[in-house]
Design a protein around this motif. Structure first.
Motif, short mmCIF file in Angstrom:
data_model
loop_
_atom_site.label_atom_id
_atom_site.label_comp_id
_atom_site.label_asym_id
_atom_site.label_seq_id
_atom_site.Cartn_x
_atom_site.Cartn_y
_atom_site.Cartn_z
N LEU A 1 43.57 45.48 43.06
CA LEU A 1 42.84 44.22 43.06
C LEU A 1 42.83 43.64 41.65
CD1 LEU A 1 41.06 42.17 44.59
CD2 LEU A 1 39.08 43.57 43.91
N VAL A 2 43.37 42.43 41.54
CA VAL A 2 43.33 41.69 40.28
C VAL A 2 42.25 40.64 40.41
CG1 VAL A 2 44.61 40.18 38.73
CG2 VAL A 2 45.75 42.12 39.81
N PRO A 3 41.22 40.67 39.57
CA PRO A 3 40.10 39.74 39.74
C PRO A 3 40.48 38.30 39.43
CG PRO A 3 39.85 41.02 37.72
CD PRO A 3 41.01 41.60 38.46
N ALA A 4 39.62 37.40 39.86
CA ALA A 4 39.85 35.97 39.61
C ALA A 4 39.71 35.65 38.13
CB ALA A 4 38.85 35.14 40.41
N THR A 5 40.43 34.62 37.71
CA THR A 5 40.30 34.09 36.34
C THR A 5 40.02 32.60 36.43
OG1 THR A 5 42.62 33.47 36.07
CG2 THR A 5 42.04 35.77 35.61
N LYS B 1 43.00 32.75 41.62
CA LYS B 1 42.11 33.41 42.56
C LYS B 1 42.33 34.92 42.52
CE LYS B 1 42.22 29.49 45.78
NZ LYS B 1 42.57 29.04 47.16
N PRO B 2 41.37 35.70 43.01
CA PRO B 2 41.60 37.15 43.10
C PRO B 2 42.77 37.45 44.03
CG PRO B 2 39.64 36.54 44.32
CD PRO B 2 40.06 35.33 43.57
N GLN B 3 43.48 38.48 43.74
CA GLN B 3 44.62 38.83 44.59
C GLN B 3 44.84 40.34 44.57
OE1 GLN B 3 48.44 37.53 42.96
NE2 GLN B 3 47.47 37.12 40.99
N GLU B 4 45.49 40.81 45.63
CA GLU B 4 45.88 42.21 45.70
C GLU B 4 47.36 42.32 45.40
OE1 GLU B 4 44.76 44.76 48.89
OE2 GLU B 4 42.77 43.88 49.09
N VAL C 1 44.24 42.52 34.13
CA VAL C 1 43.76 43.90 34.18
C VAL C 1 44.30 44.58 32.92
CG1 VAL C 1 43.87 46.10 35.40
CG2 VAL C 1 43.69 43.96 36.68
N SER D 1 40.43 49.02 42.12
CA SER D 1 40.03 48.31 40.91
C SER D 1 40.28 49.19 39.69
CB SER D 1 38.55 47.92 40.96
OG SER D 1 38.31 46.98 42.00
N GLU E 1 38.35 48.90 33.45
CA GLU E 1 38.60 48.30 32.15
C GLU E 1 38.27 49.31 31.05
OE1 GLU E 1 39.64 45.08 31.02
OE2 GLU E 1 40.43 45.04 33.04
#
Length: 212
Positions: free
Chosen positions: A63-67, A71-74, A126, A207, A210
């Motif tokens: 999962l890459v979070p939204a910026t 948008k968030p994406q897998e 990420v 996820s 970080e």
């Protein structure tokens, strides 16, 4: 008699040459990288950094979070994502320990570049440990992430190098920073059974932690 002595001398010289070749250090062995081996859970200390690797995890998608711009994406793996959680600390001066590779029977794999940004100029969405500059006295925990074929997981080992070239600023060595570098080889414990379990239970929507 002279012919026999000549033949004996030739055989002796040939044997001596083979023995000398066997005892002669190879280029890599003579100039590095200088390797220290370890295993999961063990603190491995090199002159410039210490690393401790935790049990390995796996993912089918990350999962890459939204910026502000997306948008968030897998992100799906081509094979399977191998996530190596590690804590790294510089010992004497700030360093990068970003020269990581997953060494497998099919060759070496570099950390994946699928997380956006990066390119050596910007931080990806990420942030893997490959992008972290480590400071003395400030251990950082994070992840190295590799996208590898499922059949490459068995026996995989983590290689991490500081690729320090400060002691090699002469001749062609300055263009070959692996020489004189310190490198850690970590046995990840991925025998046939553990590799099969890891790939079978690989998570979806993982996820990546970080650096902290």
């Amino acid at each position: 008699m002279r012919r026999a002595l000549s033949a004996l001398l030739a055989v002796g010289l040939a044997c001596a040459a083979v023995a000398l070749q066997n005892t002669h250090w190879s280029y890599t062995r003579a100039y590095g990288p200088f390797v220290k081996n370890g295993r999961v859970g063990q603190a491995i200390t090199e002159p410039l950094f210490t690393i401790r690797v935790e049990p390995v995890e796996a993912a089918r998608t990350i999962l890459v979070p939204a910026t502000s711009y997306s948008k968030p994406q897998e992100i799906p793996a081509n094979g399977v994502f191998i996530v190596v959680i590690a804590t790294v600390e510089a010992r004497r001066s700030p360093i990068y320990a970003g020269q990581a590779r997953l060494h497998t029977r099919y060759g070496d794999y570099s950390p994946t570049d699928k997380f956006g940004g990066g390119g050596g100029l910007t931080t990806p969405v990420v942030t893997p440990l490959s992008y972290v500059r480590f400071q003395p006295g400030m251990p950082r925990r994070g992840a190295y992430v590799f996208d590898v074929p499922r059949e490459a997981v068995t026996g995989a080992r983590l290689y991490v190098s500081d690729h320090d070239a400060e002691e090699a600023q002469f001749g062609f060595y300055r263009n070959d920073p692996r020489r004189f570098a310190d490198e850690v080889h970590v046995d990840l414990g991925l025998d046939t059974r553990e590799a099969a379990r890891l790939t079978r239970t690989a998570a979806a929507g993982y996820s990546v932690p970080e650096p902290s």
